[in-house]
Design a protein around this motif. Structure first.
Motif, PDB file in Angstrom:
ATOM      1  N   ARG A  61       9.993  -4.926 -20.888  1.00 43.39           N
ATOM      2  CA  ARG A  61      10.081  -6.196 -19.935  1.00 43.39           C
ATOM      3  C   ARG A  61      11.062  -7.257 -20.384  1.00 43.39           C
ATOM      4  O   ARG A  61      11.505  -7.984 -19.526  1.00 43.39           O
ATOM      5  CB  ARG A  61       8.727  -6.767 -19.766  1.00 43.39           C
ATOM      6  N   PHE A 109      10.375  -2.816 -12.302  1.00 43.35           N
ATOM      7  CA  PHE A 109       9.144  -2.700 -11.346  1.00 43.35           C
ATOM      8  C   PHE A 109       8.824  -4.164 -10.704  1.00 43.35           C
ATOM      9  O   PHE A 109       8.432  -3.958  -9.552  1.00 43.35           O
ATOM     10  CB  PHE A 109       7.964  -2.041 -12.206  1.00 43.35           C
ATOM     11  N   ASP A 110       8.730  -5.255 -11.512  1.00 50.18           N
ATOM     12  CA  ASP A 110       8.435  -6.229 -10.841  1.00 50.18           C
ATOM     13  C   ASP A 110       9.212  -6.608  -9.755  1.00 50.18           C
ATOM     14  O   ASP A 110       9.154  -7.335  -8.672  1.00 50.18           O
ATOM     15  CB  ASP A 110       8.211  -7.536 -11.793  1.00 50.18           C
ATOM     16  N   ARG A 113       8.530  -4.801  -6.845  1.00 50.01           N
ATOM     17  CA  ARG A 113       7.557  -5.453  -5.756  1.00 50.01           C
ATOM     18  C   ARG A 113       8.046  -6.624  -4.909  1.00 50.01           C
ATOM     19  O   ARG A 113       7.495  -6.603  -3.571  1.00 50.01           O
ATOM     20  CB  ARG A 113       6.609  -5.941  -6.986  1.00 50.01           C
ATOM     21  N   VAL A 165       3.973 -13.168  -5.638  1.00 54.93           N
ATOM     22  CA  VAL A 165       4.116 -11.685  -5.916  1.00 54.93           C
ATOM     23  C   VAL A 165       4.410 -11.307  -7.357  1.00 54.93           C
ATOM     24  O   VAL A 165       4.098 -10.352  -7.942  1.00 54.93           O
ATOM     25  CB  VAL A 165       5.194 -11.024  -5.000  1.00 54.93           C
ATOM     26  N   GLY A 168       1.557 -11.455  -9.701  1.00 49.24           N
ATOM     27  CA  GLY A 168       0.371 -10.802  -9.524  1.00 49.24           C
ATOM     28  C   GLY A 168       0.834  -9.291  -9.864  1.00 49.24           C
ATOM     29  O   GLY A 168       1.680  -8.959 -10.506  1.00 49.24           O
ATOM     30  N   SER A 169       0.279  -8.526  -8.855  1.00 44.70           N
ATOM     31  CA  SER A 169       0.438  -6.958  -8.975  1.00 44.70           C
ATOM     32  C   SER A 169       0.528  -6.573  -7.552  1.00 44.70           C
ATOM     33  O   SER A 169       0.557  -5.227  -7.036  1.00 44.70           O
ATOM     34  CB  SER A 169      -0.755  -6.340  -9.449  1.00 44.70           C
ATOM     35  N   GLU A 170       0.606  -7.332  -6.413  1.00 48.30           N
ATOM     36  CA  GLU A 170       1.133  -7.001  -4.965  1.00 48.30           C
ATOM     37  C   GLU A 170       2.295  -5.856  -4.904  1.00 48.30           C
ATOM     38  O   GLU A 170       3.041  -5.929  -5.811  1.00 48.30           O
ATOM     39  CB  GLU A 170       1.082  -8.063  -4.224  1.00 48.30           C
ATOM     40  N   TYR A 171       1.997  -4.966  -3.915  1.00 46.46           N
ATOM     41  CA  TYR A 171       3.175  -3.961  -3.875  1.00 46.46           C
ATOM     42  C   TYR A 171       3.397  -3.141  -4.645  1.00 46.46           C
ATOM     43  O   TYR A 171       4.304  -2.188  -4.508  1.00 46.46           O
ATOM     44  CB  TYR A 171       4.250  -4.982  -3.462  1.00 46.46           C
ATOM     45  N   ALA A 172       2.659  -2.993  -5.740  1.00 48.96           N
ATOM     46  CA  ALA A 172       2.892  -1.866  -6.674  1.00 48.96           C
ATOM     47  C   ALA A 172       2.810  -0.603  -5.897  1.00 48.96           C
ATOM     48  O   ALA A 172       3.528   0.309  -6.599  1.00 48.96           O
ATOM     49  CB  ALA A 172       1.739  -2.082  -7.865  1.00 48.96           C
ATOM     50  N   ASP A 173       1.663  -0.360  -5.048  1.00 51.15           N
ATOM     51  CA  ASP A 173       1.628   0.914  -4.626  1.00 51.15           C
ATOM     52  C   ASP A 173       2.795   1.444  -3.897  1.00 51.15           C
ATOM     53  O   ASP A 173       3.228   2.557  -3.623  1.00 51.15           O
ATOM     54  CB  ASP A 173       0.224   1.125  -4.049  1.00 51.15           C
ATOM     55  N   ARG A 176       5.832   2.604  -5.822  1.00 49.80           N
ATOM     56  CA  ARG A 176       5.410   3.987  -6.435  1.00 49.80           C
ATOM     57  C   ARG A 176       5.663   4.986  -5.408  1.00 49.80           C
ATOM     58  O   ARG A 176       6.172   6.105  -5.483  1.00 49.80           O
ATOM     59  CB  ARG A 176       4.046   4.077  -7.083  1.00 49.80           C
TER      60      ARG A 176
END
Length: 227
Positions: A61, A109-110, A113, A165, A168-173, A176
């Motif tokens: 990161r 990854f972030d 998202r 966003v 946090g962890s929104e939209y991680a799914d 993927r």
């Protein structure tokens, strides 16, 4: 490359582009695709949707120099990296694109998202493209939350929501799911372009190839239809 018969003319054509931020060929290929679309008189028929695809999910990161990132992921020597980068810069410049050798890479990854958040509001490709262009030009730090929030605002989104966003962890799914969908369609890497879910083109194709693919899914341009 997979091709199937052309659809009737006049309907909307969705072009899905699987891409990652630090992929030089994604950067070049994106502009080639945009050039091919722009030179058609029916360019407004085409909509580009950015699909997330992490090339290096294990990337740290904390930002690291481009050479270090490349060597960690691919091996080789620093001289190999510099040689490849200079060749890529020459190619990009031939196509009118800025290309900085002083880039810092990190886990994307972030960022993806936020791309997904932007995509939910119809701005995913515009947001990603703005970030990627600035990254390769050396004018934008894609690893800075304030910078990403500023880009979000510049493309008509809510900068505050972009920061939320990122925090946090929104939209991680969704990130993927995009990668899984690309793999199911045959993506072995990026860029990977799918037109109307009927024509797939891996790699950064040249503009004339994208011309033919657009014709495959949308029919010839008006001048080509005159008998």
């Amino acid at each position: 490359m997979v091709e199937q018969p052309t659809q009737p003319g006049g309907s909307r054509v969705v072009i899905e582009v699987w891409s990652d931020l630090g992929c030089p060929w994604c950067y070049v290929g994106k502009h080639r695709l945009q050039t091919a679309i722009a030179r058609r008189p029916d360019a407004d028929r085409f909509g580009i949707v950015l699909r997330s695809f992490e090339l290096d999910p294990g990337a740290p990161r904390e930002p690291e120099e481009n050479a270090k990132s490349f060597l960690r992921a691919h091996g080789g020597t620093a001289a190999d990296v510099l040689r490849a980068e200079r060749q890529m810069r020459a190619l990009a410049r031939q196509e009118g694109l800025a290309y900085s050798l002083s880039r810092l890479n990190a886990n994307t990854f972030d960022l993806h998202r936020v791309v997904q958040y932007a995509g939910a509001h119809g701005r995913g490709f515009e947001f990603f493209s703005t970030v990627q262009d600035g990254f390769f030009a050396g004018t934008l730090n894609p690893h800075d939350p304030d910078t990403l929030a500023g880009v979000a605002e510049a493309v008509g989104l809510d900068g505050r929501r972009a920061r939320e966003v990122l925090a946090g962890s929104e939209y991680a799914d969704r990130v993927r799911a995009d990668r899984d969908a690309g793999l199911e369609l045959g993506a072995l890497g990026v860029p990977f372009v799918v037109l109307d879910r009927r024509v797939a083109a891996p790699g950064a194709q040249k503009v004339p190839v994208y011309d033919r693919l657009l014709q495959q899914v949308a029919g010839p341009v008006a001048s080509e239809r005159v008998s």
